[in-house]
Design an enzyme around this catalytic site. Structure first.
Site, PDB file in Angstrom:
ATOM      1  CG  HIS A 181      -2.762   3.413   5.523  1.00 19.18           C
ATOM      2  ND1 HIS A 181      -3.778   2.536   5.209  1.00 19.18           N
ATOM      3  CD2 HIS A 181      -1.607   2.798   5.152  1.00 19.18           C
ATOM      4  CE1 HIS A 181      -3.260   1.441   4.680  1.00 19.18           C
ATOM      5  NE2 HIS A 181      -1.943   1.576   4.621  1.00 19.18           N
ATOM      6  CD  GLU A 182       1.910   4.430   5.250  1.00 18.91           C
ATOM      7  OE1 GLU A 182       2.655   3.611   5.843  1.00 18.91           O
ATOM      8  OE2 GLU A 182       1.311   4.168   4.196  1.00 18.91           O
ATOM      9  CG  HIS A 241       1.382   0.282   8.235  1.00 17.97           C
ATOM     10  ND1 HIS A 241       0.733  -0.925   8.188  1.00 17.97           N
ATOM     11  CD2 HIS A 241       1.110   0.898   7.048  1.00 17.97           C
ATOM     12  CE1 HIS A 241       0.084  -1.043   7.041  1.00 17.97           C
ATOM     13  NE2 HIS A 241       0.296   0.052   6.333  1.00 17.97           N
TER      14      HIS A 241
END
Length: 369
Positions: free
Chosen positions: A25-26, A29
């Site tokens: 997820h990170e 980003h």
């Protein structure tokens, strides 16, 4: 029936499940931010005091926090891990080109969106691998047998009927039918089916039953009262694997949306909401059943993480996306005061939800019995 795994096993399984999901997820980003030239000060898996870490040549501190319930990327110009702009001091002129909050709104939108998208892509990749190796579950949605006294018998379904839709949702396989029906215990739905080339529709109230899983946990599910044929794993052509995995992922996402809508509208008990403790227990249970079940669970957790983060709640990615869309429409950012109050409210809501689901989890463990 299986015994519950020991606590140490549950904790390890939970870390092995949630850690990679937070990382992906990170990483979503982070990589999109790098594409737009945004600098990252910290990349953290977990919150709280750092227990391990290193700094790369770009100056990003990669670290692991002691509380493994999430993660964050702190970009240049952020005041905190929630990516609120730091209004207490100006960004140095030499850092403005790499400051997150000095980028156009649409770039910030894509950077934030990339986190949930990464979780959906991970789930798609897992399902694609399963479909490539084992085939796709696609048992025909044909009625094989009708159970006496069931809902199906009351609406006069017959062996050979092909179920086409239930509750407005298309049914392409027996697995689809089971997924739609199980989420709707006691609900009145429209059932469309084909018989001898003729399409028919009937309304019926689905039955309900409390079932017990391998670990003695009880669940309330909907029942139609039909049996299908032998389970079919269909070989998928190479060029169709990714589209089929994508379709399967979004079908599961729709099921999650169904469940959330039912809870919000009161058709399903809030006792069905689980939190981190329940996730940990499920991770341990599925890991004890073998790698196959555990990897499938990771795919489901990944969809869950991506979906939850898209909810329009400040502090979550969805809340940031709402602000950036508003900025694009208004041609100016939402005021700092409004953002601050929104983030405070979002934090209060998330903490209240965490407390509520934790109490739910403890109750499901029999603590208050």
């Amino acid at each position: 029936m299986f015994d519950q795994p020991p606590l140490w096993f549950i904790l390890i399984a939970f870390l092995l499940a949630i850690g990679p999901l937070v990382f992906f997820h990170e990483l979503g980003h982070y990589w999109v931010a790098r594409m737009f030239g945004v600098g990252a000060e910290q990349f953290s898996i977990g919150f709280g005091r750092e227990i391990a870490g290193w700094t790369d040549k770009r100056g990003t501190r990669w670290k692991v926090g002691w509380l493994p319930l999430g993660g964050y990327v702190r970009f240049v110009g952020d005041m905190n891990p929630a990516s609120q702009p730091d209004t207490t001091k100006d960004v140095a002129p030499e850092l403005r080109d790499i400051s997150f909050h000095h980028k156009p709104w649409w770039q910030r939108f894509l950077i934030v969106l990339a986190g949930p998208v990464a979780n959906f892509l991970l789930a798609i990749a897992i399902f694609a691998a399963f479909f490539a190796v084992f085939g796709m579950p696609r048992t025909p949605a044909l009625v094989g047998q009708v159970q006496p006294g069931s809902v199906a018998a009351s609406i006069k379904l017959q062996p050979g009927d092909r179920i086409e839709s239930i509750a407005g949702q298309d049914v392409r396989s027996f697995e689809d039918m089971r997924r739609v029906v199980s989420l709707r215990p006691g609900e009145r739905v429209t059932i469309a089916f084909e018989r001898a080339g003729s399409r028919q529709e009937v309304e019926a109230r689905l039955g309900e039953q409390v079932v017990t899983d391998e670990f003695g946990q009880e669940f309330r599910i909907g029942l139609l009262g039909v049996l299908g044929g032998d389970r079919v794993l269909e070989k998928v052509p190479v060029l169709r694997i990714i589209p089929e995995a994508t379709s399967y992922t979004f079908a599961l996402t729709r099921s999650m949306i169904d469940g959330l809508v039912q809870i919000v509208t009161g058709r399903r008990s809030t006792k069905d909401l689980g939190g981190p403790l329940k996730m940990a227990q499920i991770a341990g249970q599925q890991a004890s059943l073998g790698a196959f079940a555990f990897i499938q669970l990771i795919a489901l957790f990944s969809i869950n993480l991506g979906f939850i983060n898209l909810l329009p709640v400040p502090m979550l990615d969805g809340g940031h996306l709402v602000f950036y869309v508003a900025e694009g429409i208004r041609r100016r950012p939402v005021s700092e005061r409004a953002q601050d109050w929104a983030f405070r409210g979002g934090l209060a809501l998330l903490l209240a939800l965490l407390l509520f689901t934790t109490v739910n989890d403890l109750a499901s463990f029999g603590l208050f019995g």
